[in-house]
Design a protein around this motif. Structure first.
Motif, short mmCIF file in Angstrom:
data_model
loop_
_atom_site.label_atom_id
_atom_site.label_comp_id
_atom_site.label_asym_id
_atom_site.label_seq_id
_atom_site.Cartn_x
_atom_site.Cartn_y
_atom_site.Cartn_z
N LEU A 81 22.20 -3.29 5.26
CA LEU A 81 22.89 -2.66 6.38
C LEU A 81 24.36 -2.43 6.11
O LEU A 81 25.05 -1.77 6.90
N GLU A 82 24.85 -2.95 5.00
CA GLU A 82 26.23 -2.71 4.60
C GLU A 82 26.33 -1.82 3.37
O GLU A 82 27.42 -1.48 2.93
N GLY A 83 25.19 -1.46 2.79
CA GLY A 83 25.16 -0.72 1.54
C GLY A 83 25.14 0.79 1.73
O GLY A 83 25.33 1.32 2.83
N GLY A 84 24.88 1.50 0.63
CA GLY A 84 24.94 2.95 0.62
C GLY A 84 23.88 3.63 1.46
O GLY A 84 24.04 4.78 1.86
N TYR A 85 22.77 2.94 1.73
CA TYR A 85 21.70 3.53 2.53
C TYR A 85 21.73 3.07 3.98
O TYR A 85 20.75 3.24 4.70
N ARG A 86 22.84 2.50 4.40
CA ARG A 86 22.88 1.88 5.73
C ARG A 86 22.56 2.87 6.84
O ARG A 86 21.95 2.49 7.86
N LYS A 87 22.94 4.13 6.70
CA LYS A 87 22.66 5.10 7.76
C LYS A 87 21.16 5.31 7.92
O LYS A 87 20.66 5.45 9.04
N LYS A 88 20.44 5.33 6.81
CA LYS A 88 18.98 5.45 6.90
C LYS A 88 18.39 4.25 7.61
O LYS A 88 17.50 4.39 8.47
N TYR A 89 18.89 3.06 7.28
CA TYR A 89 18.32 1.84 7.87
C TYR A 89 18.65 1.75 9.36
O TYR A 89 17.79 1.36 10.17
N HIS B 147 0.83 -1.21 0.00
CA HIS B 147 0.00 0.00 0.00
C HIS B 147 0.86 1.26 0.00
O HIS B 147 0.50 2.26 -0.64
N LEU B 148 1.98 1.23 0.69
CA LEU B 148 2.85 2.40 0.73
C LEU B 148 3.31 2.80 -0.67
O LEU B 148 3.56 3.99 -0.92
N ALA B 149 3.42 1.85 -1.56
CA ALA B 149 3.84 2.17 -2.93
C ALA B 149 2.78 2.97 -3.67
O ALA B 149 3.07 3.62 -4.68
N ARG C 244 1.58 -7.26 11.55
CA ARG C 244 1.48 -8.71 11.63
C ARG C 244 2.33 -9.37 10.55
O ARG C 244 2.37 -8.92 9.41
N ASP C 245 3.02 -10.44 10.95
CA ASP C 245 3.80 -11.26 10.02
C ASP C 245 4.90 -10.44 9.34
O ASP C 245 5.03 -10.43 8.12
N VAL C 246 5.69 -9.76 10.15
CA VAL C 246 6.83 -9.00 9.62
C VAL C 246 7.83 -9.96 9.01
O VAL C 246 8.13 -11.03 9.56
N ARG C 247 8.35 -9.59 7.85
CA ARG C 247 9.39 -10.35 7.17
C ARG C 247 10.49 -9.40 6.73
O ARG C 247 10.23 -8.22 6.47
N PRO C 248 11.75 -9.87 6.63
CA PRO C 248 12.82 -9.00 6.15
C PRO C 248 12.47 -8.41 4.79
O PRO C 248 11.88 -9.09 3.94
N LEU C 249 12.86 -7.16 4.59
CA LEU C 249 12.57 -6.46 3.35
C LEU C 249 13.72 -6.67 2.37
O LEU C 249 14.84 -6.23 2.62
N ALA C 250 13.42 -7.32 1.27
CA ALA C 250 14.47 -7.65 0.31
C ALA C 250 14.61 -6.60 -0.79
O ALA C 250 15.64 -6.54 -1.46
N ASP C 251 13.59 -5.76 -0.98
CA ASP C 251 13.59 -4.77 -2.06
C ASP C 251 13.97 -3.40 -1.50
O ASP C 251 13.40 -2.94 -0.52
N GLN C 252 14.94 -2.76 -2.13
CA GLN C 252 15.43 -1.48 -1.64
C GLN C 252 14.35 -0.40 -1.63
O GLN C 252 14.24 0.38 -0.68
N ARG D 66 10.78 3.21 1.55
CA ARG D 66 9.45 3.71 1.91
C ARG D 66 9.13 3.38 3.37
O ARG D 66 8.52 4.19 4.09
N THR D 67 9.54 2.21 3.81
CA THR D 67 9.31 1.84 5.21
C THR D 67 10.08 2.75 6.15
O THR D 67 9.60 3.08 7.24
N VAL D 68 11.26 3.18 5.74
CA VAL D 68 12.04 4.13 6.54
C VAL D 68 11.26 5.43 6.72
O VAL D 68 11.20 6.00 7.83
N VAL D 69 10.66 5.93 5.65
CA VAL D 69 9.89 7.18 5.74
C VAL D 69 8.71 7.00 6.69
O VAL D 69 8.43 7.87 7.52
N LEU D 70 8.01 5.87 6.58
CA LEU D 70 6.90 5.61 7.50
C LEU D 70 7.40 5.54 8.94
O LEU D 70 6.76 6.09 9.86
N ALA D 71 8.53 4.88 9.16
CA ALA D 71 9.09 4.80 10.51
C ALA D 71 9.40 6.18 11.05
O ALA D 71 9.17 6.46 12.24
#
Length: 351
Positions: A328-336, A262-264, A284-292, A297-302
């Motif tokens: 967590l090792e990539g270019g956006y790691r600080k945001k995450y 929905h955030l998309a 409910r049913d949180v899963r690791p986010l594989a798509d950057q 978008r989840t960061v903005v909501l957080a």
């Protein structure tokens, strides 16, 4: 909106499609409720971190320049006011840029600066300003921001070439209009964009951004982690639904996968409005986010949830596993890492 998939009487973010007009977008450029009453006096520098006390001094100096500029403008000639001109700005850099790690009080200091100066003034995250331009168009955004005495930019970061060129142009227009600037970031101006795109190709724009600021370093430990326990373990699904029902009418419970889809469909400038009336969030049913893109978008909501101090509970995977090791090792790691820090704080109920 009540979502029957989450249990009778429990609201959901999925399906909400808030619409925002220009006036609300501009009016919302103020500190979040958690920073509504902060001041320089309420910021307590750590005794073993002299850079924190120094940052207070630098920002107090900026606030003095803003106030002096406004006083000079009000005392200017009637002709100059009639023509819309501004007096020459007092000596000193037009902006201050706070560089430092997570949870060292940079946003507290930025909001304190905003509170210490006369209006009109604006306060928002970097994303909120780029969203402002996207919603209004560049020329209209400049017109909306040019009358401000101060534009405060929290979490300044250049994520792509478009943002680099856009912010370089916007800041130049604002400085030329006599607007003072204050910004926070986890990255020095000269290193903006590193690890995200070919930053060397946009060196001129990056240097132009940095030229508007005096840099003040803020060192220290993330206060959200000082002696606090690890985030609570995820609930099972049945307990999560029960907790959401018990939380009352202001609770929202969403299947995490459906929420990220929905955030998309909702522009990030509307994420704050998406949370109107919400008092607690359940995933409910949180899963690791594989798509950057989904992760960003989840960061903005957080960030918007953190602004509103919304308690959070989850089932499925733990919050520590929300972003993949590669992210967590990539270019956006600080945001995450910032998002993890904030979500953990909300889950603890200590936000």
């Amino acid at each position: 909106m009540v979502d029957p998939r989450t249990g009778d009487g429990v609201g959901s973010l999925v399906g909400r499609t808030p619409q925002l007009g220009r006036d609300r977008i501009v009016a919302e450029l103020v500190p979040s409720p958690r920073f509504a009453d902060v001041s320089f006096g309420s910021y307590v520098p750590a005794p073993d971190q002299p850079s924190q006390a120094r940052a207070v001094e630098v920002l107090q100096g900026l606030a003095e320049r803003v106030r002096a500029g406004r006083a000079g403008e009000q005392g200017g000639s009637g002709l100059r006011r009639l023509l819309g001109g501004r007096p020459k700005a007092p000596a000193g850099a037009p902006g201050v840029y706070l560089d430092g790690g997570f949870g060292v009080g940079k946003t507290h200091l930025l909001a304190s600066t905003w509170h210490a100066v006369p209006g009109p003034k604006a306060f928002g995250t970097f994303v909120e300003y780029t969203n402002l331009v996207g919603a209004l168009g560049f020329a209209e955004a400049v017109r909306a921001l040019s009358p401000m005495t101060l534009v405060a930019i929290d979490e300044f970061e250049l994520d792509d070439p478009g943002d680099t060129v856009l912010m370089a142009r916007l800041l130049r227009e604002l400085v030329d209009a006599g607007v003072h600037l204050a910004a926070t970031s986890n990255t020095l101006p000269g290193s903006l964009g590193e690890g995200r795109f070919a930053a060397d190709d946009f060196l001129r724009e990056i240097q132009a951004v940095g030229s508007h600021f005096e840099v003040a370093r803020v060192d220290g430990e993330d206060y959200r982690h000082r002696g606090l326990p690890d985030p609570p373990a995820p609930l099972d699904d049945a307990d999560l639904v029960t907790a959401a029902r018990d939380a009352g009418p202001g609770a929202v419970l969403d299947d995490f996968g459906a929420l990220t889809e929905h955030l998309a469909r909702v522009h990030p400038s509307r994420y704050r409005a998406l949370l109107d009336g919400v008092e607690a969030v359940f995933w409910r049913d949180v899963r690791p986010l594989a798509d950057q893109n989904v992760a960003l978008r989840t960061v903005v909501l957080a960030d918007r949830m953190y602004d509103l101090s919304l308690p959070l509970a989850v089932s499925g995977a733990g919050l520590a596993d929300l972003f993949t090791p590669e992210m967590l090792e990539g270019g956006y790691r600080k945001k995450y890492y910032r998002a993890l820090s904030r979500l953990t704080s909300l889950a603890r109920g200590t936000a």
